[in-house]
Design an enzyme around this catalytic site. Sequence first.
Site, PDB file in Angstrom:
ATOM      1  N   TYR A 147       0.844  -1.202   0.000  1.00  0.00           N
ATOM      2  CA  TYR A 147       0.000   0.000   0.000  1.00  0.00           C
ATOM      3  C   TYR A 147       0.881   1.255   0.000  1.00  0.00           C
ATOM      4  O   TYR A 147       0.654   2.194  -0.782  1.00  0.00           O
ATOM      5  CB  TYR A 147      -0.934  -0.008   1.211  1.00  0.00           C
ATOM      6  CG  TYR A 147      -1.784   1.238   1.292  1.00  0.00           C
ATOM      7  CD1 TYR A 147      -2.829   1.450   0.383  1.00  0.00           C
ATOM      8  CD2 TYR A 147      -1.526   2.230   2.247  1.00  0.00           C
ATOM      9  CE1 TYR A 147      -3.595   2.611   0.443  1.00  0.00           C
ATOM     10  CE2 TYR A 147      -2.290   3.373   2.310  1.00  0.00           C
ATOM     11  CZ  TYR A 147      -3.321   3.568   1.410  1.00  0.00           C
ATOM     12  OH  TYR A 147      -4.074   4.714   1.463  1.00  0.00           O
ATOM     13  N   LYS A 169       1.201   4.351  -2.808  1.00  0.00           N
ATOM     14  CA  LYS A 169       0.966   5.771  -2.535  1.00  0.00           C
ATOM     15  C   LYS A 169       2.224   6.605  -2.807  1.00  0.00           C
ATOM     16  O   LYS A 169       2.133   7.774  -3.161  1.00  0.00           O
ATOM     17  CB  LYS A 169       0.436   5.950  -1.112  1.00  0.00           C
ATOM     18  CG  LYS A 169      -0.988   5.409  -0.930  1.00  0.00           C
ATOM     19  CD  LYS A 169      -1.981   6.158  -1.840  1.00  0.00           C
ATOM     20  CE  LYS A 169      -3.410   5.695  -1.673  1.00  0.00           C
ATOM     21  NZ  LYS A 169      -4.380   6.496  -2.447  1.00  0.00           N
TER      22      LYS A 169
HETATM   23  P1  NDP Z   1     -13.350   3.876   1.391  1.00  0.00           P
HETATM   24  O1  NDP Z   1     -13.095   2.406   1.402  1.00  0.00           O
HETATM   25  O2  NDP Z   1     -14.429   4.406   2.270  1.00  0.00           O
HETATM   26  O3  NDP Z   1     -13.593   4.389  -0.084  1.00  0.00           O
HETATM   27  C1  NDP Z   1     -12.836   3.903  -1.168  1.00  0.00           C
HETATM   28  C2  NDP Z   1     -13.556   4.216  -2.448  1.00  0.00           C
HETATM   29  O4  NDP Z   1     -12.759   3.732  -3.540  1.00  0.00           O
HETATM   30  C3  NDP Z   1     -14.909   3.545  -2.535  1.00  0.00           C
HETATM   31  O5  NDP Z   1     -15.839   4.469  -3.046  1.00  0.00           O
HETATM   32  C4  NDP Z   1     -14.670   2.402  -3.497  1.00  0.00           C
HETATM   33  O6  NDP Z   1     -15.849   2.181  -4.268  1.00  0.00           O
HETATM   34  C5  NDP Z   1     -13.587   2.972  -4.384  1.00  0.00           C
HETATM   35  N1  NDP Z   1     -12.850   1.931  -5.075  1.00  0.00           N
HETATM   36  C6  NDP Z   1     -12.081   0.946  -4.562  1.00  0.00           C
HETATM   37  N2  NDP Z   1     -11.608   0.154  -5.540  1.00  0.00           N
HETATM   38  C7  NDP Z   1     -12.120   0.648  -6.709  1.00  0.00           C
HETATM   39  C8  NDP Z   1     -12.021   0.280  -8.067  1.00  0.00           C
HETATM   40  N3  NDP Z   1     -11.302  -0.786  -8.449  1.00  0.00           N
HETATM   41  N4  NDP Z   1     -12.674   1.021  -8.989  1.00  0.00           N
HETATM   42  C9  NDP Z   1     -13.388   2.081  -8.625  1.00  0.00           C
HETATM   43  N5  NDP Z   1     -13.538   2.492  -7.369  1.00  0.00           N
HETATM   44  C10 NDP Z   1     -12.900   1.778  -6.417  1.00  0.00           C
HETATM   45  O7  NDP Z   1     -11.942   4.518   1.778  1.00  0.00           O
HETATM   46  P2  NDP Z   1     -11.417   6.048   1.782  1.00  0.00           P
HETATM   47  O8  NDP Z   1     -12.489   7.001   1.523  1.00  0.00           O
HETATM   48  O9  NDP Z   1     -10.607   6.173   3.003  1.00  0.00           O
HETATM   49  O10 NDP Z   1     -10.402   5.991   0.537  1.00  0.00           O
HETATM   50  C11 NDP Z   1     -10.366   6.956  -0.472  1.00  0.00           C
HETATM   51  C12 NDP Z   1      -8.927   7.263  -0.834  1.00  0.00           C
HETATM   52  O11 NDP Z   1      -8.280   7.853   0.288  1.00  0.00           O
HETATM   53  C13 NDP Z   1      -8.093   6.023  -1.190  1.00  0.00           C
HETATM   54  O12 NDP Z   1      -7.282   6.330  -2.294  1.00  0.00           O
HETATM   55  C14 NDP Z   1      -7.252   5.800   0.065  1.00  0.00           C
HETATM   56  O13 NDP Z   1      -6.061   5.133  -0.230  1.00  0.00           O
HETATM   57  C15 NDP Z   1      -7.029   7.225   0.501  1.00  0.00           C
HETATM   58  N6  NDP Z   1      -6.628   7.434   1.887  1.00  0.00           N
HETATM   59  C16 NDP Z   1      -7.373   6.945   2.922  1.00  0.00           C
HETATM   60  C17 NDP Z   1      -6.956   7.166   4.229  1.00  0.00           C
HETATM   61  C18 NDP Z   1      -7.694   6.615   5.398  1.00  0.00           C
HETATM   62  O14 NDP Z   1      -7.117   6.575   6.505  1.00  0.00           O
HETATM   63  N7  NDP Z   1      -8.939   6.209   5.275  1.00  0.00           N
HETATM   64  C19 NDP Z   1      -5.763   7.953   4.512  1.00  0.00           C
HETATM   65  C20 NDP Z   1      -5.066   8.427   3.345  1.00  0.00           C
HETATM   66  C21 NDP Z   1      -5.503   8.181   2.085  1.00  0.00           C
HETATM   67  P3  NDP Z   1     -16.412   0.753  -4.741  1.00  0.00           P
HETATM   68  O15 NDP Z   1     -16.019  -0.238  -3.674  1.00  0.00           O
HETATM   69  O16 NDP Z   1     -17.885   0.988  -4.843  1.00  0.00           O
HETATM   70  O17 NDP Z   1     -15.760   0.524  -6.062  1.00  0.00           O
HETATM   71  C1  8X3 Z   2      -4.121   5.266   4.816  1.00  0.00           C
HETATM   72  C2  8X3 Z   2      -3.291   5.753   5.904  1.00  0.00           C
HETATM   73  O1  8X3 Z   2      -1.216   5.054   7.083  1.00  0.00           O
HETATM   74  O2  8X3 Z   2      -3.365   4.452   8.068  1.00  0.00           O
HETATM   75  O3  8X3 Z   2      -3.731   5.860   3.619  1.00  0.00           O
HETATM   76  O4  8X3 Z   2      -2.511   3.253   6.143  1.00  0.00           O
HETATM   77  S1  8X3 Z   2      -2.558   4.540   6.833  1.00  0.00           S
END
Ligand code: NDP
Ligand code: 8X3
Length: 277
Positions: free
Chosen positions: A167, A171
């Site tokens: 992961y 990123k």
């Molecule tokens: P969620 O799991 O709540 O949301 C992830 C979203 O990505 C969902 O809407 C999911 O939709 C979509 N997704 C996943 N795989 C696919 C795919 N193959 N095609 C299209 N859509 C996809 O997590 P977050 O809101 O936290 O994540 C959003 C972004 O933020 C990500 O890039 C994550 O890495 C990043 N992030 C998150 C952090 C955290 O601590 N939560 C911290 C830093 C960054 P569906 O399943 O319907 O396809």
């Molecule tokens: C998700 C943040 O560091 O908790 O992007 O995996 S971490």
Amino acid sequence: GRRLEGKTVLITGASSGIGRSTAFEFARTAPNSGLKLVLTARRIDALRQIAADISKETEGNVKVHVVQLDVSDSTAVRGFVAALPVEFSDIHILINNAGLVRGVAKAPEIAELDIEIMFQTNVTGLINMTQAILPIFQARGSQGGEGDIINIGSIAGREPYVGGSIYCATKAAVRTFTESLRKELIATRIRVIGIDPGQVETEFSVVRFYGDKSKADAVYAYALPISSLILGCEPLKPEDVAEVIVFAATRRQNVVIADTLILPSHQGAATIMHRKS
Ligand code: NDP
Ligand code: 8X3
């Protein structure tokens, strides 16, 4: 709201978490400006519900188009733009948000499938989406192009941690792609914006533990069994990140919020969290 007048915003991964909150935040910021949203994800029913809620909140003023799109499917991404209804095809802002983590395994035990899914979604999917939309931006205006590309990276791309190697590598790749792209586009009015959140409470950890909600809840409540990640702190809400995304998109055209790290106040680093007693 005025800077969003008549604009069309495309959000990937809009069915939950940060993407979903970002859709609402755009709609609330510009409820009467002819704003249009294109929301994409795999879960089309969730997108339809969000579209209905936004329509209701804005009395139909913000038009929403939903598309089932798996960003890890290169063929689907390639056909995406041509299949957009004309009314929604003039994209101004691309939010590359779709992404996921799978598992906490360490080498040599990381499942091949998890490696593939994470890279194909977080990296290749984001790059393919960017390449699909860029020609729309480059055709706009007289200065080499106009539009915003907002890539959602992570603190994990800056600080790799044990149990997160794949992961974190995806990123870091997002961060590198974002920086190269900004350099490639300096002669244009296309803004390349990087947003790196720290810990946000979304469905992220449920996905990491393959749907095991109790393990995911433990991430936000006690101690995650990876690395020295001590938790039980107060994570960010997806709305907090959404506000920063919309802020970046609504600056004066000559202002690029190039690089942003967003942390909850009890997070000091990827794996340093203050624990509520
Ligand atoms: P969620 O799991 O709540 O949301 C992830 C979203 O990505 C969902 O809407 C999911 O939709 C979509 N997704 C996943 N795989 C696919 C795919 N193959 N095609 C299209 N859509 C996809 O997590 P977050 O809101 O936290 O994540 C959003 C972004 O933020 C990500 O890039 C994550 O890495 C990043 N992030 C998150 C952090 C955290 O601590 N939560 C911290 C830093 C960054 P569906 O399943 O319907 O396809
Ligand atoms: C998700 C943040 O560091 O908790 O992007 O995996 S971490």
